[in-house]
Design a protein around this motif. Structure first.
Motif, PDB file in Angstrom:
ATOM      1  N   PHE A 117       0.840  -1.195   0.000  1.00  0.00           N
ATOM      2  CA  PHE A 117       0.000   0.000   0.000  1.00  0.00           C
ATOM      3  C   PHE A 117       0.875   1.245   0.000  1.00  0.00           C
ATOM      4  N   THR A 118       0.396   2.287  -0.644  1.00  0.00           N
ATOM      5  CA  THR A 118       1.022   3.597  -0.594  1.00  0.00           C
ATOM      6  C   THR A 118      -0.071   4.645  -0.386  1.00  0.00           C
ATOM      7  N   VAL A 119       0.339   5.858  -0.008  1.00  0.00           N
ATOM      8  CA  VAL A 119      -0.627   6.948   0.161  1.00  0.00           C
ATOM      9  C   VAL A 119       0.019   8.260  -0.249  1.00  0.00           C
ATOM     10  N   GLY A 120      -0.761   9.111  -0.877  1.00  0.00           N
ATOM     11  CA  GLY A 120      -0.351  10.464  -1.202  1.00  0.00           C
ATOM     12  C   GLY A 120      -1.403  11.434  -0.700  1.00  0.00           C
ATOM     13  N   ALA A 121      -1.065  12.720  -0.666  1.00  0.00           N
ATOM     14  CA  ALA A 121      -1.986  13.728  -0.156  1.00  0.00           C
ATOM     15  C   ALA A 121      -2.150  14.856  -1.165  1.00  0.00           C
ATOM     16  N   VAL A 122      -3.373  15.352  -1.287  1.00  0.00           N
ATOM     17  CA  VAL A 122      -3.641  16.568  -2.057  1.00  0.00           C
ATOM     18  C   VAL A 122      -4.256  17.577  -1.101  1.00  0.00           C
ATOM     19  N   THR A 123      -3.547  18.696  -0.878  1.00  0.00           N
ATOM     20  CA  THR A 123      -4.034  19.742   0.021  1.00  0.00           C
ATOM     21  C   THR A 123      -4.854  20.764  -0.763  1.00  0.00           C
ATOM     22  N   HIS A 124      -5.945  21.228  -0.169  1.00  0.00           N
ATOM     23  CA  HIS A 124      -6.838  22.195  -0.803  1.00  0.00           C
ATOM     24  C   HIS A 124      -6.832  23.484   0.022  1.00  0.00           C
ATOM     25  N   TYR A 125      -6.458  24.601  -0.633  1.00  0.00           N
ATOM     26  CA  TYR A 125      -6.368  25.900   0.030  1.00  0.00           C
ATOM     27  C   TYR A 125      -7.426  26.843  -0.527  1.00  0.00           C
ATOM     28  N   GLU A 126      -7.959  27.693   0.348  1.00  0.00           N
ATOM     29  CA  GLU A 126      -8.925  28.712  -0.050  1.00  0.00           C
ATOM     30  C   GLU A 126      -8.544  30.043   0.570  1.00  0.00           C
ATOM     31  N   SER A 127      -9.065  31.127  -0.010  1.00  0.00           N
ATOM     32  CA  SER A 127      -8.713  32.481   0.413  1.00  0.00           C
ATOM     33  C   SER A 127      -9.112  32.751   1.862  1.00  0.00           C
ATOM     34  N   VAL A 128      -8.264  33.517   2.541  1.00  0.00           N
ATOM     35  CA  VAL A 128      -8.565  33.938   3.915  1.00  0.00           C
ATOM     36  C   VAL A 128      -9.696  34.950   3.933  1.00  0.00           C
ATOM     37  N   SER A 129      -9.713  35.864   2.955  1.00  0.00           N
ATOM     38  CA  SER A 129     -10.650  36.995   2.971  1.00  0.00           C
ATOM     39  C   SER A 129     -11.852  36.805   2.055  1.00  0.00           C
ATOM     40  N   GLY A 130     -12.046  35.612   1.531  1.00  0.00           N
ATOM     41  CA  GLY A 130     -13.193  35.371   0.668  1.00  0.00           C
ATOM     42  C   GLY A 130     -12.955  35.691  -0.795  1.00  0.00           C
ATOM     43  N   GLU A 131     -11.721  36.000  -1.181  1.00  0.00           N
ATOM     44  CA  GLU A 131     -11.417  36.259  -2.584  1.00  0.00           C
ATOM     45  C   GLU A 131     -11.602  34.985  -3.401  1.00  0.00           C
TER      46      GLU A 131
ATOM     47  N   CYS B 274     -10.021  32.784  -5.047  1.00  0.00           N
ATOM     48  CA  CYS B 274      -8.765  32.114  -5.355  1.00  0.00           C
ATOM     49  C   CYS B 274      -8.691  30.822  -4.555  1.00  0.00           C
ATOM     50  N   SER B 275      -8.102  29.825  -5.148  1.00  0.00           N
ATOM     51  CA  SER B 275      -7.935  28.527  -4.505  1.00  0.00           C
ATOM     52  C   SER B 275      -6.745  27.827  -5.134  1.00  0.00           C
ATOM     53  N   LYS B 276      -6.301  26.771  -4.487  1.00  0.00           N
ATOM     54  CA  LYS B 276      -5.104  26.091  -4.952  1.00  0.00           C
ATOM     55  C   LYS B 276      -5.073  24.674  -4.416  1.00  0.00           C
ATOM     56  N   ARG B 277      -4.461  23.778  -5.178  1.00  0.00           N
ATOM     57  CA  ARG B 277      -4.224  22.410  -4.727  1.00  0.00           C
ATOM     58  C   ARG B 277      -2.745  22.081  -4.885  1.00  0.00           C
TER      59      ARG B 277
END
Length: 235
Positions: free
Chosen positions: A26-40, A42-45
């Motif tokens: 077995f192996t595992v990887g991670a995908v992190t999901h980011y969102e704007s602090v101020s509600g703009e 913008c997002s990122k993975r």
């Protein structure tokens, strides 16, 4: 959304450690999901993979709690954990399922508190489900991973935990994953369990269940053997 691999990521000042204790193959990887602090808008993975050998039973990843893109400050909202298990010798003899971490800003009943010392641990169990596929009815396997409660009972939901953001920096979150000892059929109504093993039967067109009395059929193992019972092949 932009998908950025960890080798190209910006150095972060705050992060937490994710560990996974894994079964063999077995192996595992991670995908992190980011969102704007101020509600703009913008997002990122970001995708993270361990640089350790795949045979290592303990995987460790350093996951940033914040990120920026084009002047937009973002915070971590969730982590999707991609669990990959290999059931055979061929490259395609594998399947995947997911687990996850949710990050909250405020306390709630679902948030897991960190222990006084050591990592916060959550448990999961993966189950191999077998079925036949194609006109020649070759056996393939599907991976299904679910949460375990404190008593080791399998739950309906995916494995994971809800965490509070201001408690995460510098801490360790650990997933302990096991595999069920017995495989079960993916389509349970199409197989009958006998003292010799599982036998596939011809289904009724109306209910997609085994006919009564059952009429059995054969199948092929991945190595090409013609079989009548799983996993022993012959009765």
């Amino acid at each position: 959304m932009a998908l950025v691999f960890s080798g190209c990521s910006i150095v972060q000042t705050e992060s937490f450690t994710f560990q996974a204790e894994l079964p063999e193959n077995f192996t595992v990887g991670a995908v992190t999901h980011y969102e704007s602090v101020s509600g703009e808008m913008c997002s990122k993975r970001k995708a993270f993979r361990s640089k350790q050998p795949k045979t290592t039973p303990l995987v460790e990843l350093q996951l940033p709690l914040t990120d920026t893109a084009k002047g937009c400050s973002m915070v971590l909202k969730k982590v999707v954990l991609h669990i990959e298990g290999k059931w055979g010798k061929r490259d395609l003899d594998m399947d995947m399922d997911t687990a996850g971490l949710s990050i909250r800003d405020a306390p709630s009943e679902t948030v897991r508190p960190f222990p006084a010392s050591g990592p916060l641990v959550f448990q999961g169990q993966c189950q191999w489900l077998f079925r036949t596929m194609g006109s020649r009815r070759y056996i393939v396997k599907i991976l299904q991973c679910r949460a375990l409660d404190a008593n080791g009972v399998v739950q309906k939901q995916l494995a994971g935990a809800t965490l509070q953001r201001d408690q995460l920096a510098g801490k360790t979150v650990k997933m302990v994953l096991t595999v069920a000892k017995e495989e079960t059929p993916y389509f349970g109504r199409s197989w009958l369990e006998t003292p010799k093993g599982w036998k596939p039967c011809v289904e009724t067109k109306e209910t997609f269940r085994c006919q009564a009395p059952p009429t059995f059929t054969d199948f092929k193992m991945p190595d090409g053997r013609d079989c009548t019972v799983y996993p022993n092949c012959t009765e």
